[in-house]
Design an enzyme around this catalytic site. Structure first.
Site, PDB file in Angstrom:
ATOM      1  N   HIS A   6       0.919  -0.939   0.024  1.00 33.13           N
ATOM      2  CA  HIS A   6       0.071   0.146   0.145  1.00 33.13           C
ATOM      3  C   HIS A   6       0.990   1.352  -0.098  1.00 33.13           C
ATOM      4  O   HIS A   6       1.977   1.284   0.682  1.00 33.13           O
ATOM      5  CB  HIS A   6      -0.795  -0.226   1.134  1.00 33.13           C
ATOM      6  CG  HIS A   6      -1.137   1.080   1.891  1.00 33.13           C
ATOM      7  ND1 HIS A   6      -2.036   1.903   1.313  1.00 33.13           N
ATOM      8  CD2 HIS A   6      -1.068   1.629   3.216  1.00 33.13           C
ATOM      9  CE1 HIS A   6      -2.381   3.095   1.828  1.00 33.13           C
ATOM     10  NE2 HIS A   6      -1.703   2.873   2.926  1.00 33.13           N
TER      11      HIS A   6
ATOM     12  N   TYR B 115      -5.783   8.952   1.840  1.00 33.84           N
ATOM     13  CA  TYR B 115      -5.922   9.531   3.261  1.00 33.84           C
ATOM     14  C   TYR B 115      -4.516  10.626   3.501  1.00 33.84           C
ATOM     15  O   TYR B 115      -3.733  10.301   2.733  1.00 33.84           O
ATOM     16  CB  TYR B 115      -6.289   8.482   4.132  1.00 33.84           C
ATOM     17  CG  TYR B 115      -5.080   7.808   4.344  1.00 33.84           C
ATOM     18  CD1 TYR B 115      -3.913   8.092   5.352  1.00 33.84           C
ATOM     19  CD2 TYR B 115      -5.035   6.334   3.948  1.00 33.84           C
ATOM     20  CE1 TYR B 115      -2.736   7.305   5.291  1.00 33.84           C
ATOM     21  CE2 TYR B 115      -3.866   5.596   3.983  1.00 33.84           C
ATOM     22  CZ  TYR B 115      -3.035   5.833   4.922  1.00 33.84           C
ATOM     23  OH  TYR B 115      -1.955   4.997   5.050  1.00 33.84           O
TER      24      TYR B 115
ATOM     25  N   ASP C  87     -27.197 -20.520  18.785  1.00 30.36           N
ATOM     26  CA  ASP C  87     -28.343 -21.171  18.989  1.00 30.36           C
ATOM     27  C   ASP C  87     -28.772 -22.342  17.841  1.00 30.36           C
ATOM     28  O   ASP C  87     -28.457 -22.369  16.862  1.00 30.36           O
ATOM     29  CB  ASP C  87     -29.427 -20.345  18.879  1.00 30.36           C
ATOM     30  CG  ASP C  87     -29.882 -19.669  17.533  1.00 30.36           C
ATOM     31  OD1 ASP C  87     -29.064 -19.769  16.519  1.00 30.36           O
ATOM     32  OD2 ASP C  87     -31.104 -19.369  17.330  1.00 30.36           O
TER      33      ASP C  87
HETATM   34  P1  FAD Z   1       3.861  -6.140  12.622  1.00 31.52           P
HETATM   35  O1  FAD Z   1       4.236  -4.930  12.907  1.00 31.52           O
HETATM   36  O2  FAD Z   1       4.356  -6.455  11.111  1.00 31.52           O
HETATM   37  O3  FAD Z   1       4.805  -6.891  13.473  1.00 31.52           O
HETATM   38  C1  FAD Z   1       5.155  -8.241  13.199  1.00 31.52           C
HETATM   39  C2  FAD Z   1       6.379  -8.804  13.830  1.00 31.52           C
HETATM   40  O4  FAD Z   1       6.579 -10.156  13.637  1.00 31.52           O
HETATM   41  C3  FAD Z   1       7.240  -8.163  12.884  1.00 31.52           C
HETATM   42  O5  FAD Z   1       8.279  -7.275  13.660  1.00 31.52           O
HETATM   43  C4  FAD Z   1       8.225  -9.250  12.373  1.00 31.52           C
HETATM   44  O6  FAD Z   1       9.773  -8.903  12.335  1.00 31.52           O
HETATM   45  C5  FAD Z   1       7.822 -10.437  13.319  1.00 31.52           C
HETATM   46  N1  FAD Z   1       8.040 -11.666  12.556  1.00 31.52           N
HETATM   47  C6  FAD Z   1       7.415 -12.143  11.610  1.00 31.52           C
HETATM   48  N2  FAD Z   1       7.936 -13.322  11.423  1.00 31.52           N
HETATM   49  C7  FAD Z   1       8.915 -13.765  12.188  1.00 31.52           C
HETATM   50  C8  FAD Z   1       9.502 -14.845  12.552  1.00 31.52           C
HETATM   51  N3  FAD Z   1       9.928 -15.993  11.594  1.00 31.52           N
HETATM   52  N4  FAD Z   1      10.408 -14.822  13.506  1.00 31.52           N
HETATM   53  C9  FAD Z   1      10.385 -13.592  14.572  1.00 31.52           C
HETATM   54  N5  FAD Z   1       9.682 -12.591  14.311  1.00 31.52           N
HETATM   55  C10 FAD Z   1       8.952 -12.563  13.019  1.00 31.52           C
HETATM   56  N6  FAD Z   1      -2.896   0.854  10.479  1.00 31.52           N
HETATM   57  C11 FAD Z   1      -3.629   1.845  11.046  1.00 31.52           C
HETATM   58  O7  FAD Z   1      -4.392   1.229  11.931  1.00 31.52           O
HETATM   59  N7  FAD Z   1      -3.754   3.086  10.623  1.00 31.52           N
HETATM   60  C12 FAD Z   1      -3.034   3.482   9.570  1.00 31.52           C
HETATM   61  O8  FAD Z   1      -2.929   4.594   9.333  1.00 31.52           O
HETATM   62  C13 FAD Z   1      -2.435   2.520   9.101  1.00 31.52           C
HETATM   63  N8  FAD Z   1      -1.520   3.006   7.898  1.00 31.52           N
HETATM   64  C14 FAD Z   1      -0.549   1.982   7.162  1.00 31.52           C
HETATM   65  C15 FAD Z   1       0.221   2.312   6.399  1.00 31.52           C
HETATM   66  C16 FAD Z   1       1.033   1.568   5.770  1.00 31.52           C
HETATM   67  C17 FAD Z   1       1.912   2.151   4.728  1.00 31.52           C
HETATM   68  C18 FAD Z   1       1.084   0.162   6.198  1.00 31.52           C
HETATM   69  C19 FAD Z   1       2.029  -0.794   5.663  1.00 31.52           C
HETATM   70  C20 FAD Z   1       0.240  -0.198   7.064  1.00 31.52           C
HETATM   71  C21 FAD Z   1      -0.632   0.776   7.766  1.00 31.52           C
HETATM   72  N9  FAD Z   1      -1.543   0.083   8.818  1.00 31.52           N
HETATM   73  C22 FAD Z   1      -2.280   1.169   9.357  1.00 31.52           C
HETATM   74  C23 FAD Z   1      -1.544  -1.155   9.188  1.00 31.52           C
HETATM   75  C24 FAD Z   1      -0.742  -1.379  10.409  1.00 31.52           C
HETATM   76  O9  FAD Z   1       0.598  -0.932  10.358  1.00 31.52           O
HETATM   77  C25 FAD Z   1      -0.602  -2.807  10.662  1.00 31.52           C
HETATM   78  O10 FAD Z   1      -2.030  -3.460  10.409  1.00 31.52           O
HETATM   79  C26 FAD Z   1       0.013  -3.205  11.926  1.00 31.52           C
HETATM   80  O11 FAD Z   1       1.273  -2.348  12.191  1.00 31.52           O
HETATM   81  C27 FAD Z   1       0.058  -4.803  12.279  1.00 31.52           C
HETATM   82  O12 FAD Z   1       0.758  -4.985  13.375  1.00 31.52           O
HETATM   83  P2  FAD Z   1       1.412  -6.168  13.890  1.00 31.52           P
HETATM   84  O13 FAD Z   1       1.856  -6.125  15.192  1.00 31.52           O
HETATM   85  O14 FAD Z   1       0.430  -7.421  13.639  1.00 31.52           O
HETATM   86  O15 FAD Z   1       2.541  -6.695  12.533  1.00 31.52           O
HETATM   87  N1  THG Z   2     -33.427 -24.941  11.284  1.00 36.05           N
HETATM   88  C1  THG Z   2     -32.523 -25.863  11.919  1.00 36.05           C
HETATM   89  N2  THG Z   2     -31.587 -25.561  12.748  1.00 36.05           N
HETATM   90  C2  THG Z   2     -31.105 -24.225  12.907  1.00 36.05           C
HETATM   91  C3  THG Z   2     -31.992 -23.459  12.263  1.00 36.05           C
HETATM   92  C4  THG Z   2     -32.920 -23.702  11.497  1.00 36.05           C
HETATM   93  N3  THG Z   2     -30.351 -24.043  13.551  1.00 36.05           N
HETATM   94  C5  THG Z   2     -29.517 -22.668  13.795  1.00 36.05           C
HETATM   95  C6  THG Z   2     -30.730 -21.794  13.467  1.00 36.05           C
HETATM   96  N4  THG Z   2     -31.680 -21.905  12.565  1.00 36.05           N
HETATM   97  C7  THG Z   2     -31.350 -21.704  14.849  1.00 36.05           C
HETATM   98  N5  THG Z   2     -32.622 -20.540  14.846  1.00 36.05           N
HETATM   99  C8  THG Z   2     -33.801 -21.045  15.243  1.00 36.05           C
HETATM  100  C9  THG Z   2     -34.809 -20.090  15.778  1.00 36.05           C
HETATM  101  C10 THG Z   2     -36.020 -20.594  16.033  1.00 36.05           C
HETATM  102  C11 THG Z   2     -36.565 -21.676  15.677  1.00 36.05           C
HETATM  103  C12 THG Z   2     -35.617 -22.716  15.214  1.00 36.05           C
HETATM  104  C13 THG Z   2     -34.307 -22.227  15.026  1.00 36.05           C
HETATM  105  C14 THG Z   2     -37.978 -21.990  16.156  1.00 36.05           C
HETATM  106  N6  THG Z   2     -38.305 -21.623  17.332  1.00 36.05           N
HETATM  107  C15 THG Z   2     -39.643 -21.792  17.964  1.00 36.05           C
HETATM  108  C16 THG Z   2     -40.356 -20.649  18.795  1.00 36.05           C
HETATM  109  O1  THG Z   2     -39.240 -20.025  19.216  1.00 36.05           O
HETATM  110  O2  THG Z   2     -41.436 -20.483  18.803  1.00 36.05           O
HETATM  111  C17 THG Z   2     -39.847 -23.150  18.739  1.00 36.05           C
HETATM  112  C18 THG Z   2     -39.168 -23.222  19.886  1.00 36.05           C
HETATM  113  C19 THG Z   2     -39.296 -24.375  20.842  1.00 36.05           C
HETATM  114  O3  THG Z   2     -40.402 -24.961  20.523  1.00 36.05           O
HETATM  115  O4  THG Z   2     -38.633 -24.586  21.614  1.00 36.05           O
HETATM  116  O5  THG Z   2     -38.556 -22.764  15.404  1.00 36.05           O
HETATM  117  O6  THG Z   2     -33.750 -22.900  10.895  1.00 36.05           O
HETATM  118  N7  THG Z   2     -32.848 -27.302  11.701  1.00 36.05           N
END
Ligand code: FAD
Ligand code: THG
Length: 818
Positions: A230, A264, A551
C-alpha cells in the site's frame, strides 16, 4: 508500577514485537500471566514489520461494532501512555470528506454507526471542512463527517511503552531471534524453535503480522490473510504549514480521508503524508520477504517496506493536488510501498487453533484496533472468553473452501480494492463465484434465481419465475432498493397463503454420535435433550459467562445419534474442543442438502408422497422422522423458521435434485413456488425468530435476548449455568419495533433514539409483508413499555417506530401447530 503476581503456570511465547505482540504482552502481564517471552527477528524497538512505519491514523467508526469497540479501547489506552513526556495518541480528530452524493449519503450512514457504537461525530458543511483543513478545495466538497476523538497513534512509541510496562512485570523481549519452527506433542504446542535456540511454551501466539501464514505453516494451521503493498508518501515541506505544528507532536489538523479517490492524509510537521488505496492490488508472498538486514536498518530497508512504484502513484498524486491545490507547487519527497495484511472479509484472525491446542493467532490487525484486540485475546487466554463479541474475528469462521490460498488471494485483493468503497450490507464479492452450489442449482437457474453469496454458497434471494405473482411495486429509497425486489413480497405472500420451497442447504448440519453423545450435548447446551428419539429441541450454546455462542436445533434421531442445526463453522470447532473421546462429531453439510417446504398447504403437498402419517397427531411439531418421499430417503423435521406449517427435508446431495423435482411436481396442483432468502428473512422477523450473529452474540445472555424459554435450570449442570445463576436482572432487552410509516424501511445497525438520544441500535430489520410494516429488532433499555414511541436514524432521517409485543405474527402458533 507494582509487578502483577503470577497467577498461572502458563508459559507464553509471542512471535512478533509489532504493535500487536507488544500490546498483548502488556495485557497478559497485567492479568498476572508474567512468564511471557516476545521474539522478533528484527531489532527492537522498531523491528521492521508494518508497525515500524505505520502513519498511525485511527478512525474509530466501522460498520462492525466489535472493531469500533477495539478502536475505542486503543484510543483510551494510548491516550494514557506516555514516553518521555509525549503521549502515544494525538487527538487531532478525524474528518472524512464527501465529494459525491453517494459518499455524502454514506457519511450519514456512518454517522449512524458512530451513534450506535458510541463514537462522537458530527456531519459538517463544506465551510466547516475548510476551517478544519484550510488546504482543501472547498468547492469539491459536499460535506464531511467530523469525529473529534479520532486521531494519530504513535505506533512505535506505543509499542515501546507497552513493551516497557510488560518488561517491568517480568516479560522478556528478545530481538534478532528468527522463529523457524513450532514444536508440538500430541496435539499441543510445546515450544518455539528459533535460529538461536528453542523456547519451551504452553501457549504460543503468532502476532507475526503479514508473516502469519509462514508461522502458520510451521504449526500446520491455515492463516487466511494476504499481504498487500500500500503506497504512502510524504510531500516536501509546504510553506503553508511552516510553523503550524510542533515537531514533537507533528500534527494538529484532523486526520483526513478522501475516500472517493481512495486517499488519506495527515500532517508531518510541515509536510503532508498521503496514503493511497487507489492503485492495483500489489500482493506480496510472505514466504519470500527477506529478513531484516540489520546492517542497513533504515526505514526503506525494512522488510515490510518495498520500493515506491511511481506509475502506481501518479493518479493519486493528481487527485491529491486537486483536493489540495497548494500541492501543485511542490512534489513528493519520499515514498514507499508498505506491506500489511488483508483477509477475505477484512476482519482480523484471532483465537486458538482447534487443530493445535495452545497455538493462538492474533493476525491481520490494524494499529487502530491493536490494543482492543490484545485485550480481547488476553481475556480469552486467561479467562477462557473475551468480554467483546469476537465471532466476526474468530479464526474458525471460515469454511474449508474459504481457506485455500487461491480464495484468500482473490478475496484479499478485492478487499484492498473495496477498502474505501461504499458497500451495501448485502453486496457480495464477485470473485470467486460460483463456489458452492446446492444440488438444486440448475433448477434455481431455470427459475431465474437472483443469487447472492454467503459462506461461499450461492443463495437465491428471489426468483424471476414468480414475476406473475407481483401485485404491486412499493416505492423504496435507492439504498434499500438495492439487492431487493418486489418479488420478495410476492414470495412471502405465497408462503403465507399456499406453499413454497426454500433451499436450506447452506444451513450447517453436524452429526454427533457415540455412547457419550447425549451426555455431551446436555453438558454443552441449555435445554433438555433427554427425550425419546424423534424429538427435536431448540437449545443454546453458552460460554462460561453465560453469553450466547450459538442457537441450535438438536434432533435425536437414534439413542446415540443426533443431528444438530448450527450457525457458524466456529460451532463445530467449539464442540470439538469440548468433546470427550466417546463422542464423534462431523460436519455433514457438504454431503447433504435440505429443502424447507412451508405454507398452509405443505401437508397437502408432502402427504401423498409418503406412506408415513404426516398428520399433526402422528407427526407433531418439533418432531423428526426418517421416511421416503417418492424415491428419496429423507429425514423430515417438523419445524419452520418462517413460522408456517411444514418440514425441513434432508437427504444426501446425490438425491437432492430428485427431491426437488419430486416436491416441485407434487406441488403444482397446490400452486407451489420456489422462494428466496429475501422473503425468508422477512417471514422470520415477523415471527420473531432470532438470527445468531445479528440479533444476539456472546455479549448477550438468553434472558436479555428473549430466549429464556430455551434454558432449563431444573436439570443438571451445563456450560454457562453457574454464570446464569449469578446474573442480575437484565437492563437491556432485544426489543421488537414496528415502523410507524408503512412505506418506511431500515436495514440494520442504525441507532435508536429514545427521547431524542441514542439508546441502542437495530440488529436486523426487514419489511414484514404480512404485517404491512417494517420490523426492526433492537437492543434497547429493558424498561421500555409496549407502545413507546422511538426514532430510528436512517441516513440522518429520524424514522418513527413503536415498541411492539412479540411475536408480531401468529403469537398463538395456530398456523404452525395444526
Ligand atoms: P507487524 O508490525 O508487522 O509485526 C510483526 C512482527 O513479527 C514483525 O516485527 C516481524 O519482524 C515479526 N516476525 C515475523 N516473522 C517472524 C519470525 N519468523 N520470527 C520472528 N519474528 C517474526 N494501520 C492503522 O491502523 N492506521 C494506519 O494509518 C495505517 N497505515 C498503514 C500504512 C502503511 C503504509 C502500512 C504498511 C500499514 C498501515 N497500517 C495502518 C496497518 C498497520 O501498520 C498494521 O496492520 C499493523 O502495524 C500490524 O501490526 P502487527 O503487530 O500485527 O504486525
Ligand atoms: N433450522 C434448523 N436448525 C437451525 C435453524 C433452522 N439452527 C440454527 C438456527 N436456524 C436456529 N434458529 C432457530 C430459531 C427459532 C426456531 C428454530 C431455529 C424455532 N423456534 C420456535 C419458537 O421460538 O417458537 C420453537 C421453539 C421451541 O419450541 O422450543 O422454531 O432454521 N434445523
Amino acid at each position: 508500577m507494582t509487578p502483577a503476581q503470577p497467577t498461572t503456570d502458563a508459559r507464553v511465547v509471542i512471535i512478533g514485537a509489532g504493535i500487536v505482540g507488544c500490546s498483548l504482552a502488556d495485557e497478559l502481564t497485567a492479568r498476572g500471566w508474567t512468564d511471557v517471552t516476545v521474539l522478533d527477528q528484527g531489532p527492537l524497538p522498531a523491528p521492521g514489520g508494518s508497525t515500524s512505519h505505520a502513519p498511525g491514523l485511527v478512525f474509530q467508526t466501522s460498520p462492525s461494532k466489535t472493531l469500533t469497540a477495539f478502536a475505542r479501547y486503543t484510543v483510551e489506552k494510548f491516550s494514557a501512555l506516555e514516553v518521555d513526556g509525549l503521549s502515544c495518541f494525538n487527538p487531532v480528530g478525524g474528518l472524512e470528506l464527501a465529494t459525491t452524493p453517494e459518499r455524502w449519503a454514506d457519511l450519514h450512514r456512518k454517522a449512524g454507526w458512530a451513534a450506535s457504537w458510541g463514537v462522537r461525530g458530527e456531519l459538517v458543511s463544506p465551510q466547516r471542512c475548510k476551517e478544519l483543513w484550510p488546504l482543501v478545495d472547498e468547492s469539491m466538497i459536499l460535506g464531511g463527517f467530523h469525529t473529534p476523538d479520532d486521531g494519530l497513534a504513535r505506533a512505535v512509541l506505543a509499542a515501546r511503552a507497552q513493551m516497557d510496562r510488560a518488561q517491568e512485570r517480568g516479560a522478556r523481549f528478545l530481538d534478532r531471534h528468527t522463529v523457524t519452527g513450532i514444536e508440538q506433542d500430541d496435539g499441543r504446542v510445546t515450544g518455539v524453535v528459533t535460529d538461536r535456540g528453542t523456547f519451551p511454551a504452553t501457549h504460543v501466539v503468532s502476532a507475526a503480522g503479514f508473516w502469519g501464514p509462514v508461522i502458520g505453516r510451521m504449526a500446520g494451521v491455515d492463516v487466511p490473510l494476504l499481504p498487500l503493498a500500500h503506497q504512502y508518501a510524504k510531500t516536501k515541506p509546504l510553506p503553508e504549514l511552516a510553523g503550524a505544528n510542533d515537531p514533537r507532536t507533528e500534527a494538529s489538523k484532523p486526520i483526513l480521508r478522501f475516500q472517493d479517490r481512495d486517499l488519506y492524509f495527515r500532517e508531518h510537521t510541515d509536510r503532508i503524508g498521503i496514503g493511497s488505496y487507489a492503485h492495483q492490488p500489489l500482493p506480496v508472498d510472505p514466504f519470500t520477504v527477506l529478513a531484516y538486514d540489520q546492517a542497513r536498518a533504515r526505514n526503506r530497508d525494512m522488510p515490510s517496506s518495498l520500493p515506491f512504484t511511481e506509475t502506481d502513484w501518479a493518479p493519486s498524486w493528481e487527485d491529491s493536488r486537486r483536493l489540495m491545490p497548494a500541492l501543485r507547487d511542490t512534489d513528493i519527497d519520499e515514498g514507499f510501498n508498505g506491506v500489511f495484511s488483508f483477509t477475505p472479509d477484512g476482519m482480523p484472525v484471532l483465537g486458538e487453533s482447534g487443530a493445535l491446542s495452545g497455538f493462538w493467532l492474533a493476525e491481520a490487525v490494524w494499529v487502530t484496533h491493536s490494543a482492543g484486540v490484545a485485550k480481547a485475546v488476553a481475556e480469552w487466554m486467561v479467562d477462557g472468553h473475551a468480554r467483546t463479541d469476537l465471532h466476526e474475528c474468530d479464526l474458525h469462521r471460515f469454511e474449508d473452501a474459504q481457506r485455500s490460498p487461491a480464495y484468500v488471494h482473490d478475496r484479499g485483493a478485492q478487499q484492498f480494492i473495496e477498502v474505501y468503497d461504499v458497500i451495501h450490507p448485502l453486496q457480495p464479492m464477485q470473485q470467486p463465484r460460483p463456489l458452492r452450489v446446492s444440488p438444486f442449482h440448475t433448477r434455481q437457474q431455470e427459475l431465474g434465481a437472483y443469487f447472492l453469496e454467503g459462506g461461499g454458497w450461492e443463495r437465491p434471494h428471489w426468483y424471476e419465475a414468480n414475476a406473475h405473482l407481483v401485485t404491486d411495486t412499493p416505492r423504496r429509497d435507492p439504498w434499500s432498493a438495492r439487492y431487493w425486489s418486489p418479488l420478495a413480497a410476492a414470495e412471502a405472500k405465497a408462503t403465507r397463503e399456499r406453499v413454497a420451497l426454500y433451499d436450506m442447504t447452506p444451513l450447517r448440519r453436524l452429526e454427533v454420535t457415540g455412547p457419550g453423545a447425549l451426555a455431551f450435548l446436555q453438558r454443552m447446551t441449555t435445554n433438555n435433550l433427554a427425550k425419546k428419539p424423534g424429538a427435536v429441541t431448540y437449545t443454546l450454546l453458552l460460554d462460561e459467562k453465560g453469553g450466547i455462542r450459538s442457537d441450535l436445533t438438536v434432533a435425536r434421531l437414534a439413542p446415540d445419534r443426533f443431528q444438530v442445526g448450527a450457525n457458524s463453522p466456529a460451532d463445530l470447532a467449539w464442540l470439538q474442543r469440548h468433546a470427550p473421546c466417546d463422542v464423534h462429531l462431523r460436519d455433514i453439510t457438504a454431503g447433504t442438502c435440505c429443502i424447507g417446504v412451508w405454507g398452509p398447504l405443505a401437508r397437502d403437498l408432502v402427504q401423498p408422497l409418503t406412506r408415513d402419517d404426516f398428520s399433526h397427531e402422528a407427526f407433531g411439531y418439533f418432531r423428526a422422522k426418517d421416511t421416503y418421499l417418492g424415491h428419496v430417503p429423507v429425514t423430515a423435521m417438523r419445524l419452520s423458521y418462517v413460522g408456517e406449517l411444514g418440514w425441513e427435508l434432508y437427504t444426501t446431495a446425490d438425491l437432492g435434485l430428485r427431491l426437488w423435482d419430486t416436491l416441485w411436481e407434487a406441488g403444482q396442483q397446490h400452486g407451489v413456488i420456489a422462494a428466496g432468502r429475501s422473503a425468508f428473512n422477512s417471514l422470520r422477523l415477523e415471527k420473531g425468530y432470532r438470527s445468531w450473529g445479528h440479533d444476539m452474540t456472546e455479549e448477550h445472555t438468553p434472558y436479555e435476548a428473549g430466549l429464556g424459554f430455551a434454558v432449563r435450570m431444573d436439570r443438571g449442570d451445563f456450560l454457562g449455568r453457574p454464570a446464569l445463576e449469578q446474573l442480575p436482572p437484565p437492563t437491556r432487552k432485544l426489543t421488537a419495533l414496528l415502523l410507524d410509516d408503512p412505506a418506511a424501511v431500515v436495514l440494520g445497525k442504525e441507532p435508536v433514539l429514545v427521547d431524542g438520544a441514542p439508546a441502542g441500535y437495530v440488529t436486523s430489520a426487514a419489511y414484514g409483508y404480512t404485517l404491512g410494516r417494517c420490523v426492526a429488532y433492537a437492543w434497547l433499555p429493558a424498561h421500555l413499555a409496549t407502545g413507546t414511541g422511538v426514532h430510528i436514524e436512517y441516513f440522518g432521517e429520524k424514522v418513527p417506530a413503536t415498541v411492539a409485543d412479540e411475536p408480531l405474527f401468529d403469537p398463538k402458533m395456530t398456523r404452525i401447530r395444526r
